[in-house]
Scaffold this motif. Structure first.
Motif, PDB file in Angstrom:
ATOM      1  N   GLN A 174       0.921  -1.363  -0.104  1.00  0.00           N
ATOM      2  CA  GLN A 174       0.010   0.066   0.042  1.00  0.00           C
ATOM      3  C   GLN A 174       0.827   1.143   0.012  1.00  0.00           C
ATOM      4  O   GLN A 174       0.629   2.200  -0.708  1.00  0.00           O
ATOM      5  N   GLU A 177       2.342   1.732  -3.306  1.00  0.00           N
ATOM      6  CA  GLU A 177       1.265   2.124  -4.302  1.00  0.00           C
ATOM      7  C   GLU A 177       1.323   3.896  -4.042  1.00  0.00           C
ATOM      8  O   GLU A 177       1.074   4.541  -5.070  1.00  0.00           O
ATOM      9  N   GLU A 209       0.814  -2.860  -5.011  1.00  0.00           N
ATOM     10  CA  GLU A 209      -0.494  -2.281  -5.022  1.00  0.00           C
ATOM     11  C   GLU A 209      -1.224  -3.008  -3.698  1.00  0.00           C
ATOM     12  O   GLU A 209      -1.024  -4.441  -3.509  1.00  0.00           O
TER      13      GLU A 209
END
Length: 276
Positions: A174, A177, A209
């Motif tokens: 995360q 990303e 991601e």
């Protein structure tokens, strides 16, 4: 007069303990473990429990990073948190440790808005299940890696360094990303063992991601002075990064072939894995 037999009966395998931290060749006293071996086991168990429950001293970590000889991509790392509000929640709810708190998401969004340029590598330091692994090994590992990266001709652009509290491995995806990084490198405290309470794990994901599975990551494990050295871990990581960029993949499709050759320094003190 008969001689007294020793209380502890030795074990022929004890000679092998010079090669491993594993508990082998302990001997016995009657049908039980010798007292000193039992006490050593209890100490190791306590150290493993402490590694899980003691909080990471983030202020000290930031100071240690600032004092390291290697120049970091940011003067001060970005400090983030997962959705697990405390250690007990973190241990009981692994899913919350995989996601950033809303405040941390906004922090990264703010940084991205102020610096929209793309980056290649996001280095993420996560406390994980062993704060001592991060406290003891994160700084020398980052220092070694950045030094080797500077010697590498791959022209890797660095995103800001981030430090995450109450985090799991997947939280790095995360972060990568959010920062627009091509690859994320997560340094995390591994689950403590009875002979390795401070083992550092390194996870690499190409194209990070949210929601990726473990199959998309490569792992370098047991990084610590008594395990895999920082130098060899850094060279393996650079090899995987180069291959990930060449092939556009990471995880099960990317094989670590560094064991197939001898990792050794060349005459100019560079590793063959990072030489042209």
């Amino acid at each position: 007069m008969s001689e007294h037999k020793p209380i502890v009966t030795g074990n022929v395998w004890r000679v092998l303990r010079q090669f491993t931290d594993a508990r082998i060749g302990l001997g016995r006293a009657g049908v039980s473990l010798p007292t000193h071996e039992l006490l050593k086991f209890q100490l190791a168990h306590a150290q493993a429990r402490d590694a899980v429950h003691f909080p990471l001293d983030v202020e000290r970590l930031v100071d240690d990073l600032a004092e390291s000889s290697t120049a970091l991509p940011e003067k001060s790392p970005l400090r983030l948190k997962s959705q697990a509000e405390d250690r007990l929640t973190y241990l009981q709810r692994p899913d919350l440790g995989r996601c950033l708190s809303q405040e941390s998401v906004e922090c990264l969004a703010g940084h991205r808005a102020s610096d929209p340029g793309e980056s290649d590598i996001a280095i993420v330091i996560v406390d994980g299940l062993s704060s001592s692994a991060i406290q003891n090994n994160a700084v020398p590992m980052v220092t070694q890696f950045l030094r080797d990266l500077e010697d590498n001709s791959g022209d890797w652009r660095l995103a800001p360094l981030t430090i995450v509290e109450q985090g799991r491995v997947a939280i790095g995806d995360q972060i990568g990303e959010c920062l627009g990084a091509s690859v994320v490198v997560v340094l995390i405290g591994e689950r403590p063992g009875l002979s390795s309470p401070d083992s550092l794990g390194i996870y690499l994901t190409w194209g990070p991601e949210s929601g990726l599975s473990d199959a998309r990551r490569n792992c370098i494990s047991n990084v610590r002075p008594a395990g895999l050295s920082f130098e060899h871990a850094s060279q393996r990581l650079l090899y995987l990064m180069r291959e990930a960029r060449r092939l556009g993949i990471s995880g099960v499709g990317l094989k670590d072939r560094t064991e197939e050759v001898v990792i050794e320094k060349t005459a100019n003190n560079k590793n063959f894995l990072t030489d042209n």
